[in-house]
Design a protein around this motif. Structure first.
Motif, mmCIF file in Angstrom:
data_model
loop_
_atom_site.group_PDB
_atom_site.id
_atom_site.type_symbol
_atom_site.label_atom_id
_atom_site.label_comp_id
_atom_site.label_asym_id
_atom_site.label_seq_id
_atom_site.Cartn_x
_atom_site.Cartn_y
_atom_site.Cartn_z
ATOM 1 N N VAL A 194 9.437 -9.496 0.469
ATOM 2 C CA VAL A 194 8.143 -10.067 0.819
ATOM 3 C C VAL A 194 7.068 -9.271 0.104
ATOM 4 O O VAL A 194 6.914 -8.073 0.328
ATOM 5 C CB VAL A 194 7.910 -10.044 2.345
ATOM 6 C CG1 VAL A 194 6.522 -10.560 2.689
ATOM 7 C CG2 VAL A 194 8.976 -10.870 3.042
ATOM 8 N N ASP A 195 6.360 -9.906 -0.786
ATOM 9 C CA ASP A 195 5.255 -9.393 -1.584
ATOM 10 C C ASP A 195 5.690 -8.485 -2.730
ATOM 11 O O ASP A 195 5.318 -8.703 -3.858
ATOM 12 C CB ASP A 195 4.181 -8.731 -0.739
ATOM 13 C CG ASP A 195 2.796 -8.937 -1.331
ATOM 14 O OD1 ASP A 195 2.625 -9.903 -2.096
ATOM 15 O OD2 ASP A 195 1.907 -8.142 -1.043
ATOM 16 N N ILE A 196 6.472 -7.437 -2.459
ATOM 17 C CA ILE A 196 7.024 -6.572 -3.508
ATOM 18 C C ILE A 196 8.222 -5.844 -2.892
ATOM 19 O O ILE A 196 8.212 -5.545 -1.695
ATOM 20 C CB ILE A 196 5.971 -5.581 -4.057
ATOM 21 C CG1 ILE A 196 6.425 -4.988 -5.381
ATOM 22 C CG2 ILE A 196 5.629 -4.509 -3.049
ATOM 23 C CD1 ILE A 196 5.291 -4.501 -6.262
ATOM 24 N N PRO A 197 9.275 -5.583 -3.676
ATOM 25 C CA PRO A 197 10.420 -4.883 -3.097
ATOM 26 C C PRO A 197 10.026 -3.504 -2.548
ATOM 27 O O PRO A 197 9.254 -2.773 -3.175
ATOM 28 C CB PRO A 197 11.383 -4.741 -4.284
ATOM 29 C CG PRO A 197 11.028 -5.888 -5.195
ATOM 30 C CD PRO A 197 9.535 -6.008 -5.065
ATOM 31 N N SER A 198 10.552 -3.180 -1.385
ATOM 32 C CA SER A 198 10.263 -1.876 -0.777
ATOM 33 C C SER A 198 10.682 -0.760 -1.713
ATOM 34 O O SER A 198 11.765 -0.789 -2.293
ATOM 35 C CB SER A 198 10.992 -1.738 0.561
ATOM 36 O OG SER A 198 10.436 -2.634 1.493
ATOM 37 N N GLY A 199 9.792 0.212 -1.869
ATOM 38 C CA GLY A 199 10.044 1.352 -2.738
ATOM 39 C C GLY A 199 9.410 1.214 -4.113
ATOM 40 O O GLY A 199 9.390 2.165 -4.875
ATOM 41 N N VAL A 200 8.868 0.033 -4.435
ATOM 42 C CA VAL A 200 8.193 -0.190 -5.724
ATOM 43 C C VAL A 200 6.688 -0.092 -5.505
ATOM 44 O O VAL A 200 6.139 -0.751 -4.618
ATOM 45 C CB VAL A 200 8.540 -1.568 -6.331
ATOM 46 C CG1 VAL A 200 7.761 -1.811 -7.612
ATOM 47 C CG2 VAL A 200 10.038 -1.677 -6.584
ATOM 48 N N GLY A 247 0.790 -1.228 0.000
ATOM 49 C CA GLY A 247 0.000 0.000 0.000
ATOM 50 C C GLY A 247 0.822 1.278 0.000
ATOM 51 O O GLY A 247 0.272 2.373 0.028
ATOM 52 N N LEU A 248 2.157 1.168 -0.051
ATOM 53 C CA LEU A 248 2.998 2.367 -0.038
ATOM 54 C C LEU A 248 2.679 3.238 -1.242
ATOM 55 O O LEU A 248 2.721 2.785 -2.377
ATOM 56 C CB LEU A 248 4.476 1.971 -0.071
ATOM 57 C CG LEU A 248 5.459 3.135 -0.040
ATOM 58 C CD1 LEU A 248 5.436 3.810 1.338
ATOM 59 C CD2 LEU A 248 6.856 2.656 -0.367
ATOM 60 N N ASN A 249 2.331 4.490 -0.989
ATOM 61 C CA ASN A 249 1.957 5.385 -2.089
ATOM 62 C C ASN A 249 2.481 6.802 -1.872
ATOM 63 O O ASN A 249 1.847 7.771 -2.253
ATOM 64 C CB ASN A 249 0.440 5.408 -2.276
ATOM 65 C CG ASN A 249 -0.287 5.883 -1.035
ATOM 66 O OD1 ASN A 249 0.335 6.249 -0.043
ATOM 67 N ND2 ASN A 249 -1.598 5.876 -1.089
ATOM 68 N N ARG A 250 3.651 6.899 -1.267
ATOM 69 C CA ARG A 250 4.253 8.200 -1.010
ATOM 70 C C ARG A 250 5.761 8.081 -1.196
ATOM 71 O O ARG A 250 6.315 6.989 -1.137
ATOM 72 C CB ARG A 250 3.946 8.665 0.409
ATOM 73 C CG ARG A 250 4.463 7.702 1.461
ATOM 74 C CD ARG A 250 4.194 8.186 2.872
ATOM 75 N NE ARG A 250 4.428 7.145 3.850
ATOM 76 C CZ ARG A 250 5.617 6.712 4.248
ATOM 77 N NH1 ARG A 250 6.708 7.220 3.743
ATOM 78 N NH2 ARG A 250 5.726 5.764 5.154
ATOM 79 N N PRO A 251 6.422 9.212 -1.418
ATOM 80 C CA PRO A 251 7.883 9.183 -1.501
ATOM 81 C C PRO A 251 8.484 8.715 -0.178
ATOM 82 O O PRO A 251 7.935 8.981 0.895
ATOM 83 C CB PRO A 251 8.260 10.633 -1.777
ATOM 84 C CG PRO A 251 7.026 11.258 -2.336
ATOM 85 C CD PRO A 251 5.872 10.531 -1.703
ATOM 86 N N LEU A 252 9.590 8.015 -0.257
ATOM 87 C CA LEU A 252 10.242 7.524 0.952
ATOM 88 C C LEU A 252 11.000 8.648 1.645
ATOM 89 O O LEU A 252 11.605 9.493 0.994
ATOM 90 C CB LEU A 252 11.216 6.403 0.601
ATOM 91 C CG LEU A 252 10.601 5.153 -0.007
ATOM 92 C CD1 LEU A 252 11.695 4.178 -0.397
ATOM 93 C CD2 LEU A 252 9.631 4.512 0.962
ATOM 94 N N GLU A 253 10.989 8.614 2.973
ATOM 95 C CA GLU A 253 11.758 9.569 3.757
ATOM 96 C C GLU A 253 13.243 9.253 3.606
ATOM 97 O O GLU A 253 13.623 8.135 3.246
ATOM 98 C CB GLU A 253 11.332 9.493 5.222
ATOM 99 C CG GLU A 253 9.886 9.900 5.439
ATOM 100 C CD GLU A 253 9.434 9.695 6.872
ATOM 101 O OE1 GLU A 253 10.268 9.396 7.743
ATOM 102 O OE2 GLU A 253 8.221 9.828 7.102
#
Length: 81
Positions: free
Chosen positions: A46-52, A20-26
């Motif tokens: 796990v599930d999708i690479p972080s940041g994608v 559900g990540l939908n914002r720029p990373l800090e």
């Protein structure tokens, strides 16, 4: 984030963010991801690479370069794009 924490690691499990990540990373998260990407360890996301972004494959500034991804249910567009 210190490189010494990953020194000698053979495997890193990436489960920093969910699909559900939908914002720029800090900056702190970007730093962690960059350090992980620079390691010599295999990286399993796990599930999708972080940041994608799962829906369109866009990158939130920086993303984990996983050697493998384990997903649940069905593939997401972000896996392919």
């Amino acid at each position: 984030f210190q490189d010494a924490l990953l020194s000698g690691m053979e495997l890193i499990i990436d489960a920093l963010f969910g699909i559900g990540l939908n914002r720029p990373l800090e900056q702190a998260a970007q730093s962690v991801i960059q350090t992980i990407n620079e390691s010599t360890a295999d990286i399993v996301a796990v599930d999708i690479p972080s940041g994608v972004h799962a829906n369109d494959g866009s990158i939130a500034g920086v993303a984990i370069r996983a050697t493998h991804t384990v997903t649940f249910f069905t593939p997401k567009p972000g896996h392919i794009l």
